[in-house]
Write a protein that holds these residues in place. Structure first.
Motif: not given
Length: 318
Positions: A42-46, A59-63, A67-70, A118-120
């Protein structure tokens, strides 16, 4: 949360893995590897989404939010589980237990809502690609994220503030962490109102979002079937299948816990089911949603090339 002053419980004993001492070493290693993987993934993604302008899309804004949430969700429970793994006195004070329960519940509720958002986003991208950038603009993305975070905090606050529990001395929790259902099982007062509130909240945060996600993937599948390229269909089916598997694990485990009648006594089954949505999902999400994505892979290659060149640049500067 109120308690009966005559039998006030000041601390809780978390059984965790102590009733299975032969599993302690293996369990500790698995949780440690999972937690480190959660932090790194998750750190790498952020990091990549923040520093790569090509990933500044809805899409990556929500991702990045996911990642921050997880990262926070895993940190709310896994370090404490590791500390208590070999402890002979795995106690948490009343305030620590209440804090952990509140934080974990808020993050879990937010994950339920964010996965639906994210599904929306993906449905809009597939069903209306020409107007996607206009519909999912920055204000809309920020508004959807703020609504999901705000709703999770409000719902969690309502559940916590409504708890009026009286304990009759029992303080042994058959779980790895403090969880709201575990505390209700310890209470000797009437918890029917609390259980009803949890069920109603679960309907709006688990059942309805999960149903929406499933319907969204049905629409995505219909769009995938219209792809002419067999290779493109196979890739899309693989990606959607992976996403749906992780989503089903998270929602399915949580629904089985929070929407089924709960016996008064706790069982080992409950705490091991919680591992699926509290431990497994935070480590799987970055792998399934992001690290397999070609844009993220490209961004990682760019970063690695820059880091590879960094020693050379430092030598030139000298």
């Amino acid at each position: 949360m109120a308690m009966d002053n005559a039998t006030a419980v000041t601390e809780f004993f978390l059984i965790g893995i102590s009733n299975h001492p032969e599993w302690r070493v293996m369990f500790f290693i698995l949780v440690l590897i999972t937690y480190i993987s959660t932090l790194l993934g998750n750190g790498i993604i952020i990091f990549l989404i923040y520093f790569d302008p090509h990933l500044h899309t809805p899409m990556y804004f929500f991702l990045s939010n996911l990642s921050f949430l997880d990262l926070c969700y895993g940190t709310a429970s896994m370090p404490q589980v590791l500390v208590h793994c070999f402890s002979n006195h795995p106690y948490l004070s009343y305030k620590q237990c209440l804090t952990q329960m509140s934080v974990s519940l808020a993050f879990a509720t937010e994950e339920c809502l964010l996965l639906a958002v994210m599904a929306y986003d993906r449905v809009v991208a597939i069903s209306n690609p020409l107007h996607y950038s206009m519909i999912m603009n920055l204000p809309m993305c920020a508004w959807l994220a703020a609504i999901s975070w705000g709703t999770s905090l409000v719902l969690t606050g309502m559940l916590i503030l409504s708890l009026k529990l009286h304990f009759c001395g029992a303080n042994i929790i058959n779980h790895f962490v403090c969880e709201i259902l575990s505390l209700l099982k310890l209470a000797c007062s009437d918890t029917s109102i609390n259980e009803l509130m949890i069920l109603i909240t679960a309907i709006f945060t688990l059942l309805l979002p999960f149903g929406f996600v499933l319907l969204s993937y049905v629409r995505i599948a219909a769009a995938v079937l219209r792809i002419r390229s067999a290779q493109g269909r196979l890739k899309a089916v693989s990606t959607c299948g992976s996403h749906l598997t992780v989503v089903t694990i998270f929602y399915g485990a949580a629904i089985s816990m929070y929407m089924n009648p709960q016996p008064k006594s706790s069982s080992d089954q409950d705490k091991f089911i919680s591992v699926f949505y509290g431990v497994l999902t935070p480590v799987l999400n970055p792998v399934i949603y992001s690290l397999r994505n070609k844009d993220v892979k490209g961004s990682m290659r760019k970063v690695m090339v820059k880091w590879h060149r960094l020693p050379l640049l430092l030598k030139l500067l000298k």
